[in-house]
Design a protein around this motif. Structure first.
Motif, PDB file in Angstrom:
ATOM      1  N   LEU A   3       0.833  -1.197   0.000  1.00 53.83           N
ATOM      2  CA  LEU A   3       0.000   0.000   0.000  1.00 53.83           C
ATOM      3  C   LEU A   3       0.872   1.253   0.000  1.00 53.83           C
ATOM      4  O   LEU A   3       0.599   2.208  -0.753  1.00 53.83           O
ATOM      5  CB  LEU A   3      -0.917   0.009   1.229  1.00 53.83           C
ATOM      6  N   LEU A   4       1.931   1.252   0.790  1.00 51.73           N
ATOM      7  CA  LEU A   4       2.837   2.394   0.818  1.00 51.73           C
ATOM      8  C   LEU A   4       3.562   2.541  -0.524  1.00 51.73           C
ATOM      9  O   LEU A   4       3.736   3.655  -1.026  1.00 51.73           O
ATOM     10  CB  LEU A   4       3.846   2.237   1.952  1.00 51.73           C
ATOM     11  N   VAL A   5       3.960   1.415  -1.126  1.00 51.48           N
ATOM     12  CA  VAL A   5       4.577   1.454  -2.452  1.00 51.48           C
ATOM     13  C   VAL A   5       3.638   2.108  -3.456  1.00 51.48           C
ATOM     14  O   VAL A   5       4.053   2.960  -4.259  1.00 51.48           O
ATOM     15  CB  VAL A   5       4.957   0.031  -2.913  1.00 51.48           C
ATOM     16  N   TRP A   6       2.356   1.741  -3.396  1.00 51.46           N
ATOM     17  CA  TRP A   6       1.378   2.307  -4.328  1.00 51.46           C
ATOM     18  C   TRP A   6       1.185   3.808  -4.091  1.00 51.46           C
ATOM     19  O   TRP A   6       1.143   4.584  -5.048  1.00 51.46           O
ATOM     20  CB  TRP A   6       0.044   1.585  -4.200  1.00 51.46           C
ATOM     21  N   LEU A   7       1.070   4.220  -2.829  1.00 52.04           N
ATOM     22  CA  LEU A   7       0.869   5.641  -2.532  1.00 52.04           C
ATOM     23  C   LEU A   7       2.052   6.484  -3.012  1.00 52.04           C
ATOM     24  O   LEU A   7       1.873   7.577  -3.560  1.00 52.04           O
ATOM     25  CB  LEU A   7       0.649   5.829  -1.027  1.00 52.04           C
ATOM     26  N   LEU A   8       3.253   5.979  -2.819  1.00 51.55           N
ATOM     27  CA  LEU A   8       4.428   6.694  -3.309  1.00 51.55           C
ATOM     28  C   LEU A   8       4.440   6.737  -4.837  1.00 51.55           C
ATOM     29  O   LEU A   8       4.826   7.745  -5.438  1.00 51.55           O
ATOM     30  CB  LEU A   8       5.706   6.037  -2.785  1.00 51.55           C
ATOM     31  N   ALA A   9       3.988   5.651  -5.462  1.00 49.46           N
ATOM     32  CA  ALA A   9       3.920   5.617  -6.922  1.00 49.46           C
ATOM     33  C   ALA A   9       2.891   6.611  -7.441  1.00 49.46           C
ATOM     34  O   ALA A   9       3.094   7.252  -8.484  1.00 49.46           O
ATOM     35  CB  ALA A   9       3.589   4.204  -7.396  1.00 49.46           C
ATOM     36  N   VAL A  10       1.767   6.753  -6.737  1.00 48.89           N
ATOM     37  CA  VAL A  10       0.742   7.723  -7.128  1.00 48.89           C
ATOM     38  C   VAL A  10       1.323   9.139  -7.134  1.00 48.89           C
ATOM     39  O   VAL A  10       1.116   9.910  -8.086  1.00 48.89           O
ATOM     40  CB  VAL A  10      -0.468   7.635  -6.168  1.00 48.89           C
ATOM     41  N   LEU A  11       2.045   9.482  -6.079  1.00 44.59           N
ATOM     42  CA  LEU A  11       2.664  10.808  -6.005  1.00 44.59           C
ATOM     43  C   LEU A  11       3.702  10.993  -7.100  1.00 44.59           C
ATOM     44  O   LEU A  11       3.750  12.042  -7.775  1.00 44.59           O
ATOM     45  CB  LEU A  11       3.302  10.993  -4.627  1.00 44.59           C
TER      46      LEU A  11
END
Length: 260
Positions: A3-11
């Motif tokens: 989930l953290l990987v995805w949130l960083l990817a979104v940014l």
């Protein structure tokens, strides 16, 4: 962790979308995708609960793979006009920035999806020297093979007399997409590193997903459509003589001219 990987990817992809608005070059999305997976490999290796050896292999080799690919793509994005595939996509969408933003965010979703093999390795509590050696050998074959194919194509494209012609040099004599083949091969390294992990089955998602995307979705179909638009009959002859993905000897009954 995913989930953290995805949130960083979104940014990261949101910032990449802003960059392409200023530079009119959507190719930055490929650079960010490779960079995101490089970061995901290192992040999961640091925080995973597995044994040190497979985690070290993941962080070092997964990070190096993503870094090499990102730097190679950045050199192309920074020195060449927008890739024809993305230029055609931009024209088809009439430059609609909302669609382009959605496209960048779709790529952000793919980063945790392709990071699933990294999870399998990062949770591997077993240490098998044999499988670590096998995985490293596969990684070396895949990454060095892809780097050689990229370098051969770059040298060919750098010569003005080759404009509008198809590279048939080196590995490109035996496959129309040797870079894609070795990219796909490299993902089997994480299958080997994950042997013994309670989530070892997740590692198979890497080669399976990569093959599906390269063969049917975003790799070969887009690349070959662009090649046919720009190189026409020369590329059609190449298609008739040369295997699509898996390297093999070209058909000798057809024109196999090699451009030097």
């Amino acid at each position: 962790m995913l989930l953290l990987v995805w949130l960083l990817a979104v940014l990261m992809m949101a910032l990449g979308w802003r960059w392409q608005r200023r530079h009119a070059n959507t190719g930055i999305v490929d650079v960010l995708w490779a960079s995101g997976l490089c970061g995901a490999a290192i992040f999961l290796a640091l925080l995973g609960p597995g044994a040190p050896a497979p985690r070290l292999s993941l962080g070092l080799l997964g990070g190096l793979w993503g870094l090499r690919l990102a730097l190679h793509l950045w050199r192309r994005v920074g020195s060449e006009p927008e890739d024809g595939r993305y230029r055609a996509l931009r024209e088809r969408w009439n430059g609609d920035q909302r669609r382009l933003f959605a496209f960048f965010q779709f790529q952000a979703m793919l980063i945790p999806l392709f990071a699933l093999p990294f999870v399998a390795v990062a949770t591997n509590i077993a240490v098998s020297l044999t499988w670590l050696i096998v995985g490293t050998a596969i990684w070396m074959a895949g990454v060095f093979g892809e780097a050689i194919a990229d370098a051969q194509l770059a040298r060919f494209r750098a010569r003005p007399q080759h404009r509008g012609r198809t590279c048939r040099n080196g590995l490109w004599r035996y496959s129309r997409h040797p870079n894609y083949f070795f990219e796909w091969l490299h993902w089997f390294a994480y299958v080997a590193f994950a042997v013994g992990s309670p989530l070892a089955w997740l590692a198979w998602s890497g080669p399976v997903l990569m093959f599906l995307f390269l063969r049917f979705i975003s790799g070969i179909p887009f690349t070959e459509a662009q090649a046919l638009r720009t190189r026409g009959e020369d590329y059609r002859a190449y298609q008739r003589s040369t295997p699509m993905l898996f390297p093999w000897f070209p058909k000798r009954s057809l024109d196999l001219r090699i451009d030097r």
